[in-house]
Design an enzyme around this catalytic site. Structure first.
Site, mmCIF file in Angstrom:
data_model
loop_
_atom_site.group_PDB
_atom_site.id
_atom_site.type_symbol
_atom_site.label_atom_id
_atom_site.label_comp_id
_atom_site.label_asym_id
_atom_site.label_seq_id
_atom_site.Cartn_x
_atom_site.Cartn_y
_atom_site.Cartn_z
ATOM 1 N N ASP A 107 0.798 -1.259 0.181
ATOM 2 C CA ASP A 107 0.013 -0.025 0.055
ATOM 3 C C ASP A 107 0.975 1.303 0.065
ATOM 4 O O ASP A 107 2.136 1.226 0.477
ATOM 5 C CB ASP A 107 -0.882 -0.003 1.087
ATOM 6 C CG ASP A 107 -1.947 -0.919 1.084
ATOM 7 O OD1 ASP A 107 -2.256 -1.515 -0.017
ATOM 8 O OD2 ASP A 107 -2.664 -1.299 2.135
ATOM 9 N N ARG A 158 -1.791 -0.524 -8.722
ATOM 10 C CA ARG A 158 -3.221 -0.101 -8.159
ATOM 11 C C ARG A 158 -3.305 1.462 -8.550
ATOM 12 O O ARG A 158 -2.549 2.003 -7.704
ATOM 13 C CB ARG A 158 -3.377 -0.592 -7.075
ATOM 14 C CG ARG A 158 -4.993 -0.071 -6.380
ATOM 15 C CD ARG A 158 -4.985 -0.126 -4.817
ATOM 16 N NE ARG A 158 -4.819 -1.601 -4.252
ATOM 17 C CZ ARG A 158 -4.183 -1.909 -3.258
ATOM 18 N NH1 ARG A 158 -3.766 -0.849 -2.640
ATOM 19 N NH2 ARG A 158 -3.914 -2.982 -3.059
#
Length: 279
Positions: A107, A158
């Site tokens: 992340d 992402r």
């Protein structure tokens, strides 16, 4: 014990709870991205313990045969303690995951962590032949350059709009501008990436744009959404043959995560209110 309202956004307190949720997702054709809740450890012990928990989770996920992967936050595995601690723990997790063929997402946190995160993913993407992915944020002005770099790195990327309150010197602040940039960056990815595109958005206009780009360029992609948000839309995407992944958080540090989910989106707050009142 997690109350019923929070259960809509958090799979439970244990890895077994999370794996059980992924099993139910798989029955609907949805894959799971498991995230052990926790971040910003200032001492090494907590970071090392969560890194060990992720290694155990990788083993459990591999043994289960479920369609799922894991996602880790840099500050959770030691970045606030030191860059070397972060890399040591990330290398440990990614190494274990590569052995068991479990994919690892890293992340992205606030803009001050971008360089060290991308450097780690660049290294590990090449070392594992693409068994690692990273999140980038459309609101950051640097992201076009970061995507150009990542286009040559094995793995996945992402694209999200960005949830951190960054200074105007490094980030776009107006929603309309972020939406515009998101669409531009998606088009770059569909034209310059061979695969590995993850559309991290609940916004119907962004999902429609990705669908159109796929039709135009044929580049494979997947959609990623949060647990508890637009779950009907997630199943609809599966019905339309879109690869769908749900971000599944779990752990005893659930309250902060749940509170953030409710605060950041008005519809989440209304959802929680309906869960309490039954309206």
């Amino acid at each position: 014990m997690i109350p019923p309202i929070a259960n809509n956004f958090v799979a439970g307190e244990t890895a077994d709870d999370a794996l059980s949720h992924v099993e139910s997702l798989n029955r609907d054709g949805i894959c799971g991205i498991l995230n052990l809740l926790g971040e910003h450890y200032s001492a090494r012990q907590g970071a090392d313990e969560d890194a060990a928990a992720y290694v155990s989770l990788v083993e459990q996920l591999a043994a289960s045969g479920l369609d799922g992967c894991i996602s880790v936050k840099p500050s959770q595995i030691g970045l606030d303690v030191g860059d070397d601690v972060f890399r040591e723990n990330l290398d440990r997790i990614v190494g274990a995951a590569a052995e068991d063929d479990v994919f690892v997402w890293v992340d992205m946190e606030d803009y001050t962590t971008t360089d060290v995160t991308l450097d780690a993913v660049d290294d590990l993407g090449h070392q594992t032949d693409g068994n690692v992915g990273v999140c980038v944020q459309a609101n950051l002005k640097r992201t076009p350059d970061d995507l150009e770099r990542l286009a040559d790195v094995p793995g996945k990327v992402r694209l999200v709009k960005g949830a951190y309150n960054e200074p105007a010197s490094v980030a776009y602040k107006k929603k309309a501008k972020v939406d515009e940039v998101y669409k531009e960056l998606l088009e770059y990815m569909f034209t310059e990436f061979d695969n590995g595109i993850a559309v991290g958005s609940h916004d119907p206009s962004m999902l429609s744009h990705a669908h159109d780009l796929h039709g135009q360029y044929g580049t494979p992609y997947e959609v990623q959404m949060l647990m508890g948000v637009r779950e009907d839309a997630q199943r609809d995407l599966v019905a339309d043959d879109v690869e769908m992944w749900q971000y599944v958080p779990y752990g005893d540090k659930w309250f902060q995560y749940f509170y953030r989910r409710v605060r950041e989106r008005k519809e989440n707050a209304l959802f929680a209110l309906r869960a309490v009142t039954g309206i």
